[in-house]
Design a protein around this motif. Structure first.
Motif, PDB file in Angstrom:
ATOM      1  N   SER A  13      49.413   0.691  14.876  1.00 60.35           N
ATOM      2  CA  SER A  13      49.855   0.983  16.241  1.00 60.35           C
ATOM      3  C   SER A  13      48.696   1.144  17.217  1.00 60.35           C
ATOM      4  N   CYS A  14      47.529   1.472  16.727  1.00 60.81           N
ATOM      5  CA  CYS A  14      46.399   1.663  17.653  1.00 60.81           C
ATOM      6  C   CYS A  14      45.228   0.725  17.364  1.00 60.81           C
ATOM      7  N   ALA A  15      45.433  -0.264  16.501  1.00 61.42           N
ATOM      8  CA  ALA A  15      44.348  -1.179  16.124  1.00 61.42           C
ATOM      9  C   ALA A  15      43.797  -1.945  17.327  1.00 61.42           C
ATOM     10  N   ASP A  16      44.676  -2.484  18.175  1.00 59.94           N
ATOM     11  CA  ASP A  16      44.218  -3.238  19.346  1.00 59.94           C
ATOM     12  C   ASP A  16      43.328  -2.366  20.225  1.00 59.94           C
ATOM     13  N   LEU A  17      43.776  -1.153  20.468  1.00 60.77           N
ATOM     14  CA  LEU A  17      43.019  -0.226  21.310  1.00 60.77           C
ATOM     15  C   LEU A  17      41.632   0.039  20.734  1.00 60.77           C
ATOM     16  N   VAL A  18      41.563   0.259  19.439  1.00 56.82           N
ATOM     17  CA  VAL A  18      40.279   0.548  18.797  1.00 56.82           C
ATOM     18  C   VAL A  18      39.355  -0.666  18.860  1.00 56.82           C
ATOM     19  N   ILE A  19      39.867  -1.829  18.536  1.00 51.03           N
ATOM     20  CA  ILE A  19      39.036  -3.041  18.546  1.00 51.03           C
ATOM     21  C   ILE A  19      38.544  -3.347  19.959  1.00 51.03           C
ATOM     22  N   LEU A  20      39.438  -3.293  20.945  1.00 56.24           N
ATOM     23  CA  LEU A  20      39.024  -3.547  22.330  1.00 56.24           C
ATOM     24  C   LEU A  20      37.991  -2.524  22.798  1.00 56.24           C
ATOM     25  N   THR A  21      38.155  -1.277  22.392  1.00 54.16           N
ATOM     26  CA  THR A  21      37.197  -0.230  22.772  1.00 54.16           C
ATOM     27  C   THR A  21      35.818  -0.524  22.195  1.00 54.16           C
ATOM     28  N   LEU A  22      35.773  -0.901  20.928  1.00 48.51           N
ATOM     29  CA  LEU A  22      34.484  -1.214  20.295  1.00 48.51           C
ATOM     30  C   LEU A  22      33.817  -2.415  20.965  1.00 48.51           C
ATOM     31  N   LEU A  23      34.606  -3.456  21.234  1.00 48.32           N
ATOM     32  CA  LEU A  23      34.033  -4.662  21.841  1.00 48.32           C
ATOM     33  C   LEU A  23      33.679  -4.458  23.306  1.00 48.32           C
ATOM     34  N   ASN A  24      34.279  -3.477  23.948  1.00 52.57           N
ATOM     35  CA  ASN A  24      33.898  -3.148  25.319  1.00 52.57           C
ATOM     36  C   ASN A  24      32.504  -2.524  25.358  1.00 52.57           C
ATOM     37  N   LYS A  25      32.145  -1.892  24.269  1.00 50.37           N
ATOM     38  CA  LYS A  25      30.811  -1.281  24.171  1.00 50.37           C
ATOM     39  C   LYS A  25      29.746  -2.344  23.947  1.00 50.37           C
ATOM     40  N   THR A  26      30.021  -3.275  23.022  1.00 48.28           N
ATOM     41  CA  THR A  26      29.050  -4.320  22.709  1.00 48.28           C
ATOM     42  C   THR A  26      29.731  -5.436  21.911  1.00 48.28           C
ATOM     43  N   PRO A  27      29.311  -6.683  22.090  1.00 56.18           N
ATOM     44  CA  PRO A  27      29.837  -7.758  21.245  1.00 56.18           C
ATOM     45  C   PRO A  27      29.471  -7.486  19.778  1.00 56.18           C
ATOM     46  N   MET A  28      30.349  -7.902  18.864  1.00 60.68           N
ATOM     47  CA  MET A  28      30.129  -7.615  17.445  1.00 60.68           C
ATOM     48  C   MET A  28      30.658  -8.731  16.558  1.00 60.68           C
ATOM     49  N   HIS A  29      30.070  -8.823  15.376  1.00 62.36           N
ATOM     50  CA  HIS A  29      30.610  -9.638  14.292  1.00 62.36           C
ATOM     51  C   HIS A  29      31.772  -8.871  13.681  1.00 62.36           C
ATOM     52  N   GLY A  30      32.651  -9.564  12.978  1.00 64.46           N
ATOM     53  CA  GLY A  30      33.781  -8.905  12.337  1.00 64.46           C
ATOM     54  C   GLY A  30      33.356  -7.780  11.407  1.00 64.46           C
ATOM     55  N   TYR A  31      32.330  -8.027  10.600  1.00 63.07           N
ATOM     56  CA  TYR A  31      31.876  -6.998   9.666  1.00 63.07           C
ATOM     57  C   TYR A  31      31.369  -5.763  10.422  1.00 63.07           C
ATOM     58  N   ASP A  32      30.678  -5.993  11.547  1.00 64.39           N
ATOM     59  CA  ASP A  32      30.181  -4.865  12.351  1.00 64.39           C
ATOM     60  C   ASP A  32      31.328  -4.035  12.914  1.00 64.39           C
ATOM     61  N   ILE A  33      32.430  -4.702  13.251  1.00 65.86           N
ATOM     62  CA  ILE A  33      33.609  -3.982  13.739  1.00 65.86           C
ATOM     63  C   ILE A  33      34.139  -3.072  12.637  1.00 65.86           C
ATOM     64  N   LEU A  34      34.246  -3.606  11.423  1.00 64.37           N
ATOM     65  CA  LEU A  34      34.718  -2.800  10.288  1.00 64.37           C
ATOM     66  C   LEU A  34      33.839  -1.577  10.063  1.00 64.37           C
ATOM     67  N   VAL A  35      32.532  -1.781  10.074  1.00 63.41           N
ATOM     68  CA  VAL A  35      31.594  -0.679   9.843  1.00 63.41           C
ATOM     69  C   VAL A  35      31.682   0.348  10.961  1.00 63.41           C
ATOM     70  N   SER A  36      31.735  -0.130  12.202  1.00 66.70           N
ATOM     71  CA  SER A  36      31.798   0.790  13.350  1.00 66.70           C
ATOM     72  C   SER A  36      33.062   1.619  13.342  1.00 66.70           C
ATOM     73  N   MET A  37      34.186   1.008  12.976  1.00 67.20           N
ATOM     74  CA  MET A  37      35.442   1.758  12.896  1.00 67.20           C
ATOM     75  C   MET A  37      35.292   2.947  11.956  1.00 67.20           C
ATOM     76  N   GLY A  38      34.720   2.705  10.798  1.00 64.39           N
ATOM     77  CA  GLY A  38      34.548   3.777   9.819  1.00 64.39           C
ATOM     78  C   GLY A  38      33.532   4.805  10.256  1.00 64.39           C
ATOM     79  N   ASP A  39      32.413   4.333  10.815  1.00 64.27           N
ATOM     80  CA  ASP A  39      31.345   5.255  11.223  1.00 64.27           C
ATOM     81  C   ASP A  39      31.776   6.148  12.383  1.00 64.27           C
ATOM     82  N   MET A  40      32.392   5.547  13.385  1.00 67.11           N
ATOM     83  CA  MET A  40      32.777   6.320  14.569  1.00 67.11           C
ATOM     84  C   MET A  40      34.028   7.142  14.319  1.00 67.11           C
ATOM     85  N   GLY A  41      34.809   6.761  13.358  1.00 67.36           N
ATOM     86  CA  GLY A  41      36.052   7.471  13.065  1.00 67.36           C
ATOM     87  C   GLY A  41      35.919   8.420  11.895  1.00 67.36           C
TER      88      GLY A  41
END
Length: 115
Positions: A13-41
């Motif tokens: 339910s909140c995946a889009d919001l999280v992904i858009l928030t991360l990419l608004n901070k900086t462009p990322m590779h898919g793997y970087d998105i996965l890592v950032s989700m875990g690190d920031m969360g």
């Protein structure tokens, strides 16, 4: 014992919001998105690659993110995802909705826990 992950329904339910928030901070590779989700969360917000990439493709089809291939000096080509102008608009709307929604849920939880 503390719960180590959220329900899949809540995550979706909140995946889009999280992904858009991360990419608004900086462009990322898919793997970087996965890592950032875990690190920031605090390690609580985790997706498997098989779950993330269909979400990224859907966001790309919606026009909210774009991907470009990058070839680093060393290593193989990888897609770098970045948010679009439409994605920023959606992010703003969804962030406002999220704050109203969580505020309402918290108010209900607080009111009902005192009764």
């Amino acid at each position: 014992m503390p719960q180590t992950s959220f329900s899949s329904d809540l995550m979706r339910s909140c995946a889009d919001l999280v992904i858009l928030t991360l990419l608004n901070k900086t462009p990322m590779h898919g793997y970087d998105i996965l890592v950032s989700m875990g690190d920031m969360g605090d390690g609580q917000f985790r997706f498997k690659q098989g779950t993330l990439y269909p979400l990224l493709y859907r966001l790309e089809r919606a026009g909210w993110i774009e991907a470009q291939w990058q070839e680093p000096p060393e290593g193989k080509k990888r897609k770098v995802y970045h948010i679009t102008k439409d994605g920023r608009r959606v992010l703003k709307e969804r962030t406002q909705q999220w704050h109203r929604f969580t505020g309402s849920v918290n108010a209900i939880l607080q009111e009902c826990s005192h009764g």
